[in-house]
Write a protein that holds these residues in place. Structure first.
Motif, PDB file in Angstrom:
ATOM      1  N   THR A  21       0.816  -1.215   0.000  1.00 50.24           N
ATOM      2  CA  THR A  21       0.000   0.000   0.000  1.00 50.24           C
ATOM      3  C   THR A  21       0.844   1.256   0.000  1.00 50.24           C
ATOM      4  OG1 THR A  21      -0.115  -0.097   2.411  1.00 50.24           O
ATOM      5  CG2 THR A  21      -1.928  -1.102   1.185  1.00 50.24           C
ATOM      6  N   CYS A  22       2.168   1.114   0.244  1.00 50.38           N
ATOM      7  CA  CYS A  22       3.029   2.292   0.294  1.00 50.38           C
ATOM      8  C   CYS A  22       4.058   2.297  -0.828  1.00 50.38           C
ATOM      9  CB  CYS A  22       3.749   2.367   1.641  1.00 50.38           C
ATOM     10  SG  CYS A  22       2.633   2.668   3.027  1.00 50.38           S
ATOM     11  N   ASP A  23       3.849   1.449  -1.838  1.00 50.40           N
ATOM     12  CA  ASP A  23       4.744   1.482  -2.984  1.00 50.40           C
ATOM     13  C   ASP A  23       4.784   2.883  -3.549  1.00 50.40           C
ATOM     14  OD1 ASP A  23       5.476  -1.120  -2.868  1.00 50.40           O
ATOM     15  OD2 ASP A  23       4.027  -1.834  -4.340  1.00 50.40           O
ATOM     16  N   PRO A  24       5.949   3.357  -3.963  1.00 46.26           N
ATOM     17  CA  PRO A  24       5.998   4.703  -4.538  1.00 46.26           C
ATOM     18  C   PRO A  24       5.191   4.771  -5.811  1.00 46.26           C
ATOM     19  CG  PRO A  24       8.064   3.539  -4.904  1.00 46.26           C
ATOM     20  CD  PRO A  24       7.267   2.699  -3.967  1.00 46.26           C
ATOM     21  N   PRO A  25       4.571   5.933  -6.084  1.00 41.84           N
ATOM     22  CA  PRO A  25       3.827   6.075  -7.320  1.00 41.84           C
ATOM     23  C   PRO A  25       4.778   5.958  -8.501  1.00 41.84           C
ATOM     24  CG  PRO A  25       4.144   8.206  -6.279  1.00 41.84           C
ATOM     25  CD  PRO A  25       4.624   7.171  -5.307  1.00 41.84           C
ATOM     26  N   PRO A  26       4.285   5.566  -9.665  1.00 38.53           N
ATOM     27  CA  PRO A  26       5.167   5.455 -10.824  1.00 38.53           C
ATOM     28  C   PRO A  26       5.734   6.823 -11.192  1.00 38.53           C
ATOM     29  CG  PRO A  26       2.864   5.351 -11.488  1.00 38.53           C
ATOM     30  CD  PRO A  26       2.881   5.291  -9.994  1.00 38.53           C
ATOM     31  N   ARG A  27       6.859   6.784 -11.872  1.00 40.80           N
ATOM     32  CA  ARG A  27       7.405   8.048 -12.359  1.00 40.80           C
ATOM     33  C   ARG A  27       6.360   8.729 -13.237  1.00 40.80           C
ATOM     34  NH1 ARG A  27      12.578   9.040 -11.279  1.00 40.80           N
ATOM     35  NH2 ARG A  27      13.930   7.319 -10.660  1.00 40.80           N
ATOM     36  N   ALA A  28       6.258  10.042 -13.079  1.00 42.98           N
ATOM     37  CA  ALA A  28       5.207  10.780 -13.763  1.00 42.98           C
ATOM     38  C   ALA A  28       5.299  10.584 -15.272  1.00 42.98           C
ATOM     39  CB  ALA A  28       5.299  12.259 -13.420  1.00 42.98           C
ATOM     40  N   ALA A  29       4.160  10.296 -15.884  1.00 45.82           N
ATOM     41  CA  ALA A  29       4.077  10.155 -17.329  1.00 45.82           C
ATOM     42  C   ALA A  29       3.698  11.489 -17.949  1.00 45.82           C
ATOM     43  CB  ALA A  29       3.039   9.089 -17.680  1.00 45.82           C
ATOM     44  N   VAL A 131      12.042  13.455 -10.256  1.00 42.90           N
ATOM     45  CA  VAL A 131      13.323  12.820  -9.942  1.00 42.90           C
ATOM     46  C   VAL A 131      13.336  12.258  -8.528  1.00 42.90           C
ATOM     47  CG1 VAL A 131      15.811  13.170  -9.740  1.00 42.90           C
ATOM     48  CG2 VAL A 131      14.536  14.273 -11.605  1.00 42.90           C
ATOM     49  N   THR A 132      13.023  13.104  -7.548  1.00 39.25           N
ATOM     50  CA  THR A 132      13.064  12.670  -6.149  1.00 39.25           C
ATOM     51  C   THR A 132      11.761  12.032  -5.689  1.00 39.25           C
ATOM     52  OG1 THR A 132      12.285  14.831  -5.365  1.00 39.25           O
ATOM     53  CG2 THR A 132      14.671  14.541  -5.606  1.00 39.25           C
ATOM     54  N   ARG A 133      10.698  12.181  -6.472  1.00 38.39           N
ATOM     55  CA  ARG A 133       9.367  11.691  -6.112  1.00 38.39           C
ATOM     56  C   ARG A 133       8.878  12.319  -4.808  1.00 38.39           C
ATOM     57  NH1 ARG A 133       9.086   5.381  -8.177  1.00 38.39           N
ATOM     58  NH2 ARG A 133      10.490   5.642  -9.939  1.00 38.39           N
ATOM     59  N   LEU A 134       9.171  13.607  -4.684  1.00 39.45           N
ATOM     60  CA  LEU A 134       8.707  14.383  -3.544  1.00 39.45           C
ATOM     61  C   LEU A 134       7.618  15.344  -3.983  1.00 39.45           C
ATOM     62  CD1 LEU A 134      12.120  15.331  -1.859  1.00 39.45           C
ATOM     63  CD2 LEU A 134      10.550  13.500  -1.172  1.00 39.45           C
ATOM     64  N   VAL A 135       6.686  15.607  -3.079  1.00 39.39           N
ATOM     65  CA  VAL A 135       5.669  16.634  -3.264  1.00 39.39           C
ATOM     66  C   VAL A 135       6.064  17.826  -2.401  1.00 39.39           C
ATOM     67  CG1 VAL A 135       3.234  17.226  -2.994  1.00 39.39           C
ATOM     68  CG2 VAL A 135       3.877  14.912  -3.669  1.00 39.39           C
ATOM     69  N   PHE A 136       6.000  19.036  -2.985  1.00 41.14           N
ATOM     70  CA  PHE A 136       6.379  20.255  -2.270  1.00 41.14           C
ATOM     71  C   PHE A 136       5.143  21.134  -2.053  1.00 41.14           C
ATOM     72  CE2 PHE A 136      10.198  18.754  -4.248  1.00 41.14           C
ATOM     73  CZ  PHE A 136      11.204  19.033  -3.335  1.00 41.14           C
ATOM     74  N   ALA A 137       5.017  21.655  -0.836  1.00 37.96           N
ATOM     75  CA  ALA A 137       3.933  22.573  -0.499  1.00 37.96           C
ATOM     76  C   ALA A 137       4.495  23.719   0.322  1.00 37.96           C
ATOM     77  CB  ALA A 137       2.846  21.854   0.295  1.00 37.96           C
ATOM     78  N   LEU A 138       3.892  24.901   0.153  1.00 38.31           N
ATOM     79  CA  LEU A 138       4.268  26.064   0.957  1.00 38.31           C
ATOM     80  C   LEU A 138       3.132  26.324   1.939  1.00 38.31           C
ATOM     81  CD1 LEU A 138       4.306  29.262   1.656  1.00 38.31           C
ATOM     82  CD2 LEU A 138       6.507  28.131   1.379  1.00 38.31           C
ATOM     83  N   ALA A 139       3.406  26.130   3.224  1.00 38.85           N
ATOM     84  CA  ALA A 139       2.396  26.299   4.260  1.00 38.85           C
ATOM     85  C   ALA A 139       2.608  27.610   4.998  1.00 38.85           C
ATOM     86  CB  ALA A 139       2.458  25.134   5.248  1.00 38.85           C
ATOM     87  N   GLU A 140       1.521  28.358   5.194  1.00 34.44           N
ATOM     88  CA  GLU A 140       1.541  29.534   6.067  1.00 34.44           C
ATOM     89  C   GLU A 140       0.999  29.086   7.428  1.00 34.44           C
ATOM     90  OE1 GLU A 140       0.634  33.314   4.409  1.00 34.44           O
ATOM     91  OE2 GLU A 140       0.403  32.508   2.386  1.00 34.44           O
ATOM     92  N   THR A 141       1.766  29.355   8.478  1.00 34.30           N
ATOM     93  CA  THR A 141       1.433  28.819   9.800  1.00 34.30           C
ATOM     94  C   THR A 141       1.387  29.933  10.835  1.00 34.30           C
ATOM     95  OG1 THR A 141       3.756  28.332  10.304  1.00 34.30           O
ATOM     96  CG2 THR A 141       2.501  26.595   9.201  1.00 34.30           C
ATOM     97  N   THR A 142       1.061  29.561  12.050  1.00 35.68           N
ATOM     98  CA  THR A 142       0.868  30.499  13.152  1.00 35.68           C
ATOM     99  C   THR A 142       1.968  31.558  13.207  1.00 35.68           C
ATOM    100  OG1 THR A 142      -0.205  28.767  14.434  1.00 35.68           O
ATOM    101  CG2 THR A 142       0.595  30.674  15.644  1.00 35.68           C
ATOM    102  N   GLY A 143       1.544  32.807  13.317  1.00 33.31           N
ATOM    103  CA  GLY A 143       2.484  33.916  13.383  1.00 33.31           C
ATOM    104  C   GLY A 143       2.908  34.432  12.027  1.00 33.31           C
ATOM    105  N   GLY A 144       2.343  33.839  10.966  1.00 33.12           N
ATOM    106  CA  GLY A 144       2.688  34.285   9.618  1.00 33.12           C
ATOM    107  C   GLY A 144       3.935  33.638   9.052  1.00 33.12           C
ATOM    108  N   ALA A 145       4.407  32.550   9.639  1.00 33.19           N
ATOM    109  CA  ALA A 145       5.593  31.864   9.117  1.00 33.19           C
ATOM    110  C   ALA A 145       5.269  31.191   7.791  1.00 33.19           C
ATOM    111  CB  ALA A 145       6.085  30.831  10.122  1.00 33.19           C
ATOM    112  N   HIS A 146       6.248  31.170   6.884  1.00 32.31           N
ATOM    113  CA  HIS A 146       6.116  30.529   5.582  1.00 32.31           C
ATOM    114  C   HIS A 146       7.142  29.404   5.511  1.00 32.31           C
ATOM    115  CE1 HIS A 146       4.614  34.666   5.089  1.00 32.31           C
ATOM    116  NE2 HIS A 146       3.735  34.107   4.271  1.00 32.31           N
ATOM    117  N   VAL A 147       6.641  28.177   5.339  1.00 32.94           N
ATOM    118  CA  VAL A 147       7.498  26.999   5.435  1.00 32.94           C
ATOM    119  C   VAL A 147       7.345  26.155   4.180  1.00 32.94           C
ATOM    120  CG1 VAL A 147       8.098  24.980   6.810  1.00 32.94           C
ATOM    121  CG2 VAL A 147       7.139  26.997   7.939  1.00 32.94           C
TER     122      VAL A 147
END
Length: 440
Positions: A21-29, A131-147
């Motif tokens: 159930t945790c196999d990495p998704p295939p490389r993006a087509a 390449v890395t099979r990572l998903v990137f997100a920019l989260a705004e969090t308490t105090g206005g931090a950008h992560v």
């Protein structure tokens, strides 16, 4: 002995289930949708879809907040992010939640100097790295931090969390709406202001390496205030440069770098710019170019904004002050366009317009599909797809005429909603989650 054997078999089975159930998704087509409007040119065109038929709501999943960014599709996975700072991995066929990762506590509207999103968490469209099979997100969090957070696409496990603050001004006055762009081993993050243009903010772009802890590079608009880079499409790649549209600045005397289309190199150095001769009036009236992501059509860049004037610019030489190839009144435009051949489907405030750009750069305005609230269009399966953000209706339009081929209700949606097209469905982020629309 028998009990031990049963326990051992059960343990092996559990491990097998976890791995399966945790196999990495295939490389993006090529048919997947890994970034805003599918590619770094922000064309919004999906290929190899089955022909359009009758639309049906295949599934709907309720998540823990509004989904403002486009869902991403990689193989049989959907990735969606909410304003509650949670990223989800979903099964594309059923909408079943495969994993969810909560990245922090979003900022309530009551803690912001102004704005219209409550709470404010993840607003921009994420990006997937093939390449890395990572998903990137920019989260705004308490105090206005950008992560900036990278997650394993298979499991949702966080790989890295890195501060990605705008280089100048009050971080609480900045909002990160423009899509993330992945190019040359870096993630590029644009910043604008909150609805209401309050506080000390300046439009900027910050870039961080995909992996590791290398220092960020950044660029900010040289204005005393404003000049937001906030259009939903984020950066548009042209070779080794990124194009961004810039909102109005505070100055009405000396030019301050605002109300423009800018080109930045990979190290975020300014290398080119176009500014309309009306920049003083645009700044005074909040009628700037910052509301629509630039569109690439043929050898030209098509730019449009709140004033409603469309401009064609040369890709390799944007033209500086008043150096457009051609211009024509089209409509006040907000969001991201889609481009098929020499036709730009423009996200007008009152619906989609078809605009053609000929070999000489001349702009011709074609059909209009009137909507009470215009979302950002995409193209696929022989149709132009757009969400009427007023009633929450997804339309499939005839690309040649704008006539309605199909329509279906998807429910309340955010500003600038834009469907994702992949495989045999359209996926729409809503105020409560994601809706999948199929056709037969």
């Amino acid at each position: 002995m028998r009990r031990s054997l049963i326990a051992a078999v059960a343990a092996v089975a559990a491990v097998f289930l976890l791995v399966s159930t945790c196999d990495p998704p295939p490389r993006a087509a090529a048919t997947d949708w890994t970034t805003y409007h599918r590619d770094n040119g922000r064309s919004g065109v999906a290929s190899r879809l089955p022909p359009l038929g009758a639309l049906s709501r295949d599934w709907e999943v309720r998540l823990d907040g509004a989904v403002y960014g486009q869902p991403l599709v990689v193989g049989d996975r959907i990735f969606a992010a909410t304003e509650n700072d949670t990223v989800y991995g979903l099964d594309a066929a059923t909408g079943r939640v495969l994993w969810s990762t909560h990245l922090g506590t979003p900022v309530p509207l009551s803690k912001l100097p102004c704005g219209n999103i409550d709470p404010l968490g993840i607003t921009s469209t994420m990006v997937y790295d093939r390449v890395t099979r990572l998903v990137f997100a920019l989260a705004e969090t308490t105090g206005g931090a950008h992560v900036l957070v990278s997650m394993d696409a298979a499991t949702g496990r966080v790989r890295q969390r890195r501060a990605a603050e705008p280089p100048t001004g009050d971080r609480l006055a900045h909002q990160q709406r423009g899509a993330l762009t992945l190019m040359g081993g870096r993630v590029y993050i644009p910043y604008g202001g909150l609805s209401g243009d309050c506080g000390d903010y300046r439009g900027s772009v910050v870039a961080l390496p995909v992996t590791g802890f290398g220092p960020p590079v950044s660029y900010h608009i040289p204005t005393t205030r404003e000049g937001g880079i906030w259009a939903p499409g984020g950066g548009v790649a042209v070779g080794d440069r990124l194009l961004y549209s810039v909102g109005n600045g505070e100055s009405k005397t000396g030019y301050d770098g605002s109300d423009s289309v800018i080109a930045l190199d990979r190290d975020l150095r300014l290398v080119d710019r176009f500014t309309p001769t009306t920049w003083v009036e645009d700044n005074a009236a909040d009628a700037d170019l910052g509301s629509m992501t630039p569109a690439l059509v043929g050898s030209y860049v098509y730019a449009n904004g709140k004033r409603g004037v469309g401009y064609t610019l040369r890709r390799d030489r944007l033209g500086g002050l008043g150096g457009q190839v051609a211009q024509a009144y089209v409509c006040p435009a907000f969001g991201g366009a889609a481009v098929s051949g020499n036709t730009v489907f423009v996200p007008c405030f009152d619906g989609v317009r078809a605009v053609t750009v000929d070999a000489a750069g001349k702009i011709t305005v074609g059909w209009q599909m009137v909507m009470s609230g215009g979302g950002s269009p995409v193209v696929g399966a022989g149709a132009v797809w757009a969400v009427d953000t007023g009633p929450g209706t997804l339309y499939a339009l005839n690309p040649a005429t704008g006539d309605v081929r199909q329509r279906i209700a998807v429910g309340p949606v955010p500003h600038f909603a834009s469907p994702t097209l992949a495989h045999d469905r359209a996926y729409v982020g809503t105020m409560t989650g994601v809706v999948a629309v199929g056709w037969t």
